[in-house]
Write a protein that holds these residues in place. Sequence first.
Motif, PDB file in Angstrom:
ATOM      1  N   ARG A 136     -13.217 -35.306   5.288  1.00  0.00           N
ATOM      2  CA  ARG A 136     -11.764 -35.380   5.167  1.00  0.00           C
ATOM      3  C   ARG A 136     -11.166 -35.498   6.561  1.00  0.00           C
ATOM      4  NH1 ARG A 136      -7.002 -31.449   2.754  1.00  0.00           N
ATOM      5  NH2 ARG A 136      -7.423 -30.240   4.645  1.00  0.00           N
ATOM      6  N   LEU A 137     -10.437 -36.568   6.756  1.00  0.00           N
ATOM      7  CA  LEU A 137      -9.732 -36.777   8.015  1.00  0.00           C
ATOM      8  C   LEU A 137      -8.313 -36.255   7.900  1.00  0.00           C
ATOM      9  CD1 LEU A 137     -10.822 -40.436   8.874  1.00  0.00           C
ATOM     10  CD2 LEU A 137     -12.025 -38.289   9.347  1.00  0.00           C
ATOM     11  N   SER A 138      -7.818 -35.722   8.998  1.00  0.00           N
ATOM     12  CA  SER A 138      -6.437 -35.254   9.056  1.00  0.00           C
ATOM     13  C   SER A 138      -5.729 -35.932  10.219  1.00  0.00           C
ATOM     14  CB  SER A 138      -6.378 -33.738   9.251  1.00  0.00           C
ATOM     15  OG  SER A 138      -6.999 -33.055   8.196  1.00  0.00           O
ATOM     16  N   CYS A 139      -4.433 -36.097  10.078  1.00  0.00           N
ATOM     17  CA  CYS A 139      -3.625 -36.695  11.135  1.00  0.00           C
ATOM     18  C   CYS A 139      -2.330 -35.905  11.228  1.00  0.00           C
ATOM     19  CB  CYS A 139      -3.344 -38.150  10.844  1.00  0.00           C
ATOM     20  SG  CYS A 139      -2.136 -38.911  11.963  1.00  0.00           S
ATOM     21  N   ALA A 140      -2.143 -35.236  12.348  1.00  0.00           N
ATOM     22  CA  ALA A 140      -0.927 -34.468  12.581  1.00  0.00           C
ATOM     23  C   ALA A 140       0.057 -35.314  13.370  1.00  0.00           C
ATOM     24  CB  ALA A 140      -1.256 -33.188  13.346  1.00  0.00           C
ATOM     25  N   ALA A 141       1.274 -35.421  12.857  1.00  0.00           N
ATOM     26  CA  ALA A 141       2.295 -36.266  13.477  1.00  0.00           C
ATOM     27  C   ALA A 141       3.392 -35.432  14.112  1.00  0.00           C
ATOM     28  CB  ALA A 141       2.901 -37.198  12.437  1.00  0.00           C
ATOM     29  N   SER A 142       3.960 -35.976  15.163  1.00  0.00           N
ATOM     30  CA  SER A 142       5.129 -35.359  15.790  1.00  0.00           C
ATOM     31  C   SER A 142       5.995 -36.456  16.395  1.00  0.00           C
ATOM     32  CB  SER A 142       4.713 -34.362  16.876  1.00  0.00           C
ATOM     33  OG  SER A 142       3.998 -35.014  17.908  1.00  0.00           O
ATOM     34  N   GLY A 143       7.247 -36.122  16.647  1.00  0.00           N
ATOM     35  CA  GLY A 143       8.126 -37.067  17.309  1.00  0.00           C
ATOM     36  C   GLY A 143       8.738 -38.104  16.404  1.00  0.00           C
ATOM     37  N   THR A 144       8.687 -37.877  15.093  1.00  0.00           N
ATOM     38  CA  THR A 144       9.278 -38.821  14.169  1.00  0.00           C
ATOM     39  C   THR A 144       9.728 -38.070  12.929  1.00  0.00           C
ATOM     40  OG1 THR A 144       8.956 -40.908  12.978  1.00  0.00           O
ATOM     41  CG2 THR A 144       7.109 -39.386  13.000  1.00  0.00           C
ATOM     42  N   ILE A 145      10.578 -38.712  12.158  1.00  0.00           N
ATOM     43  CA  ILE A 145      10.975 -38.110  10.882  1.00  0.00           C
ATOM     44  C   ILE A 145       9.882 -38.462   9.884  1.00  0.00           C
ATOM     45  CG2 ILE A 145      12.779 -37.900   9.160  1.00  0.00           C
ATOM     46  CD1 ILE A 145      14.727 -39.024  11.245  1.00  0.00           C
ATOM     47  N   PHE A 146       8.860 -37.646   9.889  1.00  0.00           N
ATOM     48  CA  PHE A 146       7.616 -37.969   9.199  1.00  0.00           C
ATOM     49  C   PHE A 146       7.831 -38.298   7.728  1.00  0.00           C
ATOM     50  CE2 PHE A 146       3.140 -37.933   8.543  1.00  0.00           C
ATOM     51  CZ  PHE A 146       2.914 -37.315   7.324  1.00  0.00           C
ATOM     52  N   SER A 147       8.691 -37.564   7.063  1.00  0.00           N
ATOM     53  CA  SER A 147       8.788 -37.672   5.604  1.00  0.00           C
ATOM     54  C   SER A 147       9.245 -39.039   5.126  1.00  0.00           C
ATOM     55  CB  SER A 147       9.732 -36.601   5.070  1.00  0.00           C
ATOM     56  OG  SER A 147      11.026 -36.792   5.610  1.00  0.00           O
ATOM     57  N   ILE A 148       9.898 -39.805   5.995  1.00  0.00           N
ATOM     58  CA  ILE A 148      10.409 -41.101   5.552  1.00  0.00           C
ATOM     59  C   ILE A 148       9.538 -42.256   6.019  1.00  0.00           C
ATOM     60  CG2 ILE A 148      12.775 -40.247   5.511  1.00  0.00           C
ATOM     61  CD1 ILE A 148      13.297 -41.874   8.050  1.00  0.00           C
ATOM     62  N   LYS A 149       8.444 -41.940   6.677  1.00  0.00           N
ATOM     63  CA  LYS A 149       7.600 -42.987   7.240  1.00  0.00           C
ATOM     64  C   LYS A 149       6.424 -43.316   6.326  1.00  0.00           C
ATOM     65  CE  LYS A 149      10.086 -42.961  10.996  1.00  0.00           C
ATOM     66  NZ  LYS A 149      11.049 -44.057  11.254  1.00  0.00           N
ATOM     67  N   THR A 150       6.085 -44.592   6.288  1.00  0.00           N
ATOM     68  CA  THR A 150       4.847 -45.011   5.643  1.00  0.00           C
ATOM     69  C   THR A 150       3.719 -44.822   6.642  1.00  0.00           C
ATOM     70  OG1 THR A 150       5.931 -46.605   4.188  1.00  0.00           O
ATOM     71  CG2 THR A 150       3.588 -46.930   4.619  1.00  0.00           C
ATOM     72  N   MET A 151       2.673 -44.147   6.197  1.00  0.00           N
ATOM     73  CA  MET A 151       1.543 -43.837   7.055  1.00  0.00           C
ATOM     74  C   MET A 151       0.293 -44.520   6.532  1.00  0.00           C
ATOM     75  SD  MET A 151       2.936 -41.871   9.311  1.00  0.00           S
ATOM     76  CE  MET A 151       1.467 -41.256  10.152  1.00  0.00           C
ATOM     77  N   GLY A 152      -0.645 -44.741   7.421  1.00  0.00           N
ATOM     78  CA  GLY A 152      -1.869 -45.400   6.992  1.00  0.00           C
ATOM     79  C   GLY A 152      -3.059 -45.007   7.841  1.00  0.00           C
ATOM     80  N   TRP A 153      -4.217 -45.415   7.359  1.00  0.00           N
ATOM     81  CA  TRP A 153      -5.467 -45.254   8.100  1.00  0.00           C
ATOM     82  C   TRP A 153      -6.100 -46.630   8.269  1.00  0.00           C
ATOM     83  CZ3 TRP A 153      -7.224 -40.802  10.274  1.00  0.00           C
ATOM     84  CH2 TRP A 153      -6.658 -39.598   9.842  1.00  0.00           C
ATOM     85  N   TYR A 154      -6.386 -46.971   9.485  1.00  0.00           N
ATOM     86  CA  TYR A 154      -7.158 -48.160   9.808  1.00  0.00           C
ATOM     87  C   TYR A 154      -8.563 -47.705  10.222  1.00  0.00           C
ATOM     88  CZ  TYR A 154      -3.442 -51.740  10.146  1.00  0.00           C
ATOM     89  OH  TYR A 154      -2.461 -52.659   9.885  1.00  0.00           O
ATOM     90  N   ARG A 155      -9.501 -48.636  10.155  1.00  0.00           N
ATOM     91  CA  ARG A 155     -10.797 -48.358  10.750  1.00  0.00           C
ATOM     92  C   ARG A 155     -11.292 -49.609  11.464  1.00  0.00           C
ATOM     93  NH1 ARG A 155     -14.636 -47.889   5.377  1.00  0.00           N
ATOM     94  NH2 ARG A 155     -14.645 -50.101   4.816  1.00  0.00           N
TER      95      ARG A 155
END
Length: 114
Positions: free
Chosen positions: A19-38
């Motif tokens: 399980r990968l985790s990504c902690a975000a800061s500096g943005t209004i996280f709840s309204i952002k589309t997030m993704g994982w690239y490899r």
Amino acid sequence: QVQLVESGGGLVQAGGSLRLSCAASGTIFSIKTMGWYRQAPGKQRELVASITSSRNTNYAESVKGRFTISRDNAKYTVYLQMNSLKAEDTGVYYCVKLGLPLSWGQGTQVTVSS
């Protein structure tokens, strides 16, 4: 300035889970589309999974049914649960804030041994 910090990568045998985790800061996280690239060795980066603010998800065909993306807005964190891992899942996994401008994490290595 958006900061994204991934964790949870490592070495696992084929058929295992991570399980990968990504902690975000500096943005209004709840309204952002997030993704994982490899990015696999010698290959271009590919979008593995994405999740919108309303939790709509999309997956690359190669990981459908095995990977699950989720988010916890209270913790400003997005996750990637990876099950039934295959050798071809090996690569560096990047957390990304989608939409312009893109913001990338530093990446975390996932190695699946066959």
